[in-house]
Design an enzyme around this catalytic site. Structure first.
Site, PDB file in Angstrom:
ATOM      1  N   LEU A  22       0.814  -1.210   0.000  1.00  8.62           N
ATOM      2  CA  LEU A  22       0.000   0.000   0.000  1.00  8.62           C
ATOM      3  C   LEU A  22       0.848   1.260   0.000  1.00  8.62           C
ATOM      4  CD1 LEU A  22      -2.738  -1.085   2.572  1.00  8.62           C
ATOM      5  CD2 LEU A  22      -2.983  -0.886   0.086  1.00  8.62           C
ATOM      6  N   GLY A  23       2.085   1.170   0.463  1.00  6.96           N
ATOM      7  CA  GLY A  23       2.936   2.354   0.490  1.00  6.96           C
ATOM      8  C   GLY A  23       4.187   2.109   1.296  1.00  6.96           C
ATOM      9  N   GLY A  25       7.216   4.501   3.717  1.00  7.25           N
ATOM     10  CA  GLY A  25       7.591   5.798   4.263  1.00  7.25           C
ATOM     11  C   GLY A  25       8.729   5.672   5.241  1.00  7.25           C
ATOM     12  N   GLY A  26       8.954   6.762   6.006  1.00  7.79           N
ATOM     13  CA  GLY A  26      10.075   6.788   6.935  1.00  7.79           C
ATOM     14  C   GLY A  26       9.953   5.792   8.068  1.00  7.79           C
ATOM     15  N   MET A  27       8.728   5.399   8.410  1.00  7.60           N
ATOM     16  CA  MET A  27       8.536   4.474   9.522  1.00  7.60           C
ATOM     17  C   MET A  27       8.637   3.016   9.092  1.00  7.60           C
ATOM     18  SD  MET A  27       5.410   6.221  11.610  1.00  7.60           S
ATOM     19  CE  MET A  27       5.348   8.003  11.878  1.00  7.60           C
ATOM     20  N   VAL A  30       3.985  -0.381   4.331  1.00  8.45           N
ATOM     21  CA  VAL A  30       2.600  -0.746   4.625  1.00  8.45           C
ATOM     22  C   VAL A  30       2.137  -1.750   3.575  1.00  8.45           C
ATOM     23  CG1 VAL A  30       0.264   0.073   5.046  1.00  8.45           C
ATOM     24  CG2 VAL A  30       2.218   1.565   5.554  1.00  8.45           C
ATOM     25  N   ASP A 138       1.628  13.282  13.072  1.00  7.28           N
ATOM     26  CA  ASP A 138       1.884  13.300  11.625  1.00  7.28           C
ATOM     27  C   ASP A 138       0.573  13.447  10.861  1.00  7.28           C
ATOM     28  OD1 ASP A 138       3.370  13.263   9.295  1.00  7.28           O
ATOM     29  OD2 ASP A 138       3.469  11.077   9.178  1.00  7.28           O
TER      30      ASP A 138
END
Length: 540
Positions: A22-23, A25-27, A30, A138
């Site tokens: 799904l995506g 990012g920095g964390m 997903v 965020d």
């Protein structure tokens, strides 16, 4: 819409089958997953470089526990998590709908009707999030999703675990998107904790973006945007009157001047027609003298006599702000009804109006009534006054029907019969956390709080300590699973220290200790018994 898995991606995480991406990012990454029951879920897998960081895992576990307490209206429900898995992961409700960022990119700014519904929906979500003691950290258009019947705010409650792990997050890599970050987040060295007011600032920036297609401090680079946030007023040209006043207040440079999430709901449901007022915050009867908002002290300011005046906007969202519980629930119900119109309203032709559905209109009665100043406090109001640092409290050990006490010489905390000053405490709010101050000796010029002490054998005990903000003296109040209550129907909490663990009672040895627990929940739960207003600060 999900993307195919990449070569090297795992096929499963714990009990969940991974079927797409799904995506990223920095964390972390997903994934779209499927649970044992066939339900589609979103699974956030943590970055590999954090896997072996014990500090991160502890914070991640704490933040997931908080996030599980957030009601799921207007938010993506937290379903599961495994902080001890390799790698750790978090499972949340899968929302099959576009983000606000994608919607604005594809179709342009929202119509006035849809904008108002989105603004109400996000404010409603923040009310739930902040009420559970969580700060989003965020909030941005990409974390606001259109779903059937309303909107869903996602990715709340775990950013703190990443941001607070200093060896992995440099000062130029703060969790968050610069255009939606509050001024205080750019200067952590000043010692102010990030509070719920930072989310309110982000709300204002998100709503302005949804209305105009640009952020209110837009500049040619991230550093230039940050400088405008710190030094310039927002550009709100093109913002409809229905949300302008609420957005202006939300984007105040000083966090104490911003409204709370529930106050945002009041402003929006009143049609956004409120005018700026000079407001005086009046504590409950018998507490500190009125404090002007212009001169309000910083969060958790402790006066020499021990009185505490926290900013109104860092109080839990459950704090009723001197309104009756029925009025609060009525306002939230109206907010939820208004938020359900967001999807239909968004796709109306440009310039058209929504049909006049009286069920979506704010009730005038919900805003015209006000409780008398002499009204008896409800149980929710008493708890809010305790958590806001305005009332004294007993800390009741629910399982043993005893109350915490700090007796002589500020040594180990015991459990007693709840009598005398040794059993009275006051909470000092620190954002969503607390220090717990003893009231056993008001004549003592030094202030003592509860703290964790490591003994020679490695055990951790609860003792009296100086009231200094440190890893040993800051505690979280986590609502117990199933929203359990004690024998007097008071809400119960786990008392948790992020570094050392949960406060537990050893019924055999008759002592309190602090320890991390495994998969099972902690055995000791606590409720808070109202003992009336704190004494006013002495004149200087």
């Amino acid at each position: 819409m999900s993307m195919p898995l990449r070569p090297g991606d795992q096929a499963r995480l714990g009990r969940y089958e991974l079927i797409g991406r799904l995506g990223e990012g920095g964390m972390g990454t997903v994934f779209l997953g499927r649970g044992p029951d066939g339900r589609l879920v979103a699974i956030k897998m943590v970055r590999t470089e954090l896997v072996h960081d014990a500090e991160f895992r502890g914070r991640f576990r704490s933040e997931v526990n908080r996030a599980k307490q957030v009601p799921s209206f207007s938010t993506a429900e937290v379903l599961d998590a495994d902080p001890d898995h390799e790698p750790p992961y978090l499972v949340v409700e899968y929302v099959d709908g576009p983000s606000l960022a994608a919607e604005i990119k594809d179709n342009g700014p929202l119509s006035d009707t849809a904008l108002h519904s989105v603004a109400v929906g996000i404010a409603t979500a923040l009310t739930a999030i902040h009420g559970a003691g969580v700060i989003h950290r965020d909030l941005k258009p990409g974390n606001v999703l259109f779903a059937r019947g309303g909107i869903k705010v996602i990715d709340f409650g775990i950013a703190r675990a990443f941001e607070a792990t200093s060896q992995h997050t440099r000062t130029d890599q703060m969790v968050g998107t610069v255009a939606y970050m509050a001024p205080e987040r750019f200067d952590p060295a000043d010692g102010r904790p990030v509070t719920a007011a930072a989310d309110i600032f982000a709300w204002g920036a998100v709503v302005a973006y949804a209305a105009t297609g640009r952020t209110p401090f837009a500049a040619e680079s991230a550093p230039a945007t940050a400088m405008r946030i710190l030094t310039q007023p927002p550009d709100l040209s093109g913002l409809p009157e229905s949300v302008r006043y609420a957005v202006e207040r939300s984007l105040a440079k000083d966090p104490v001047e911003r409204p709370g999430a529930r106050e945002l709901l009041d402003l929006l449901l009143a049609g956004g027609k409120a005018q700026p007022l000079t407001v005086t915050t009046r504590p409950l009867s018998g507490t500190a003298p009125p404090v002007s908002t212009a001169a309000r002290p910083a969060s958790g300011t402790v006066y020499p006599s021990g009185g505490i005046v926290p900013p109104a906007d860092v109080l839990p969202a459950s704090a009723p702000r001197r309104r009756s519980g029925k009025l609060v629930l009525a306002a939230l119900a109206v907010a939820l009804l208004a938020a359900t119109g967001v999807v239909a309203a968004r796709y109306l032709p440009r310039g058209s109006s929504a049909s006049a559905d009286p069920s979506l209109a704010p009730s005038a009665a919900a805003h015209s009534a006000a409780p008398s100043a002499a009204a008896t406090l409800t149980a929710a109001e008493r708890l809010a006054a305790i958590k806001g640092g305005r009332h004294r409290t007993l800390i009741h050990l629910a399982e043993d029907d005893r109350d915490l006490a700090l007796d002589t010489h500020y040594t180990e905390v015991t459990a007693g019969d709840g009598t005398g000053a040794k059993s009275e405490f006051a909470l000092i709010p620190l954002g969503v956390d607390y220090m717990i101050r003893t009231l056993r000796d008001p004549s003592d010029p030094r202030e003592y709080c509860l703290g964790v002490k490591i003994l020679k054998d490695g055990d951790a005990r609860l003792v009296g300590a100086d009231c200094e903000n440190s890893e040993a003296t800051v505690f979280s109040l986590l609502r117990t699973e199933g929203n359990k209550t004690d024998d007097k129907n008071r809400p119960t909490f786990w008392i948790y220290n992020e570094t050392y663990g949960y406060v537990q009672w050893d019924s055999a040895g008759k002592y309190l200790y602090v320890q991390e627990v495994g998969d099972a929940p902690p055995v000791s739960t606590y409720s808070f018994v109202d003992r009336g207003p704190l004494p006013s600060p002495s004149p200087s």
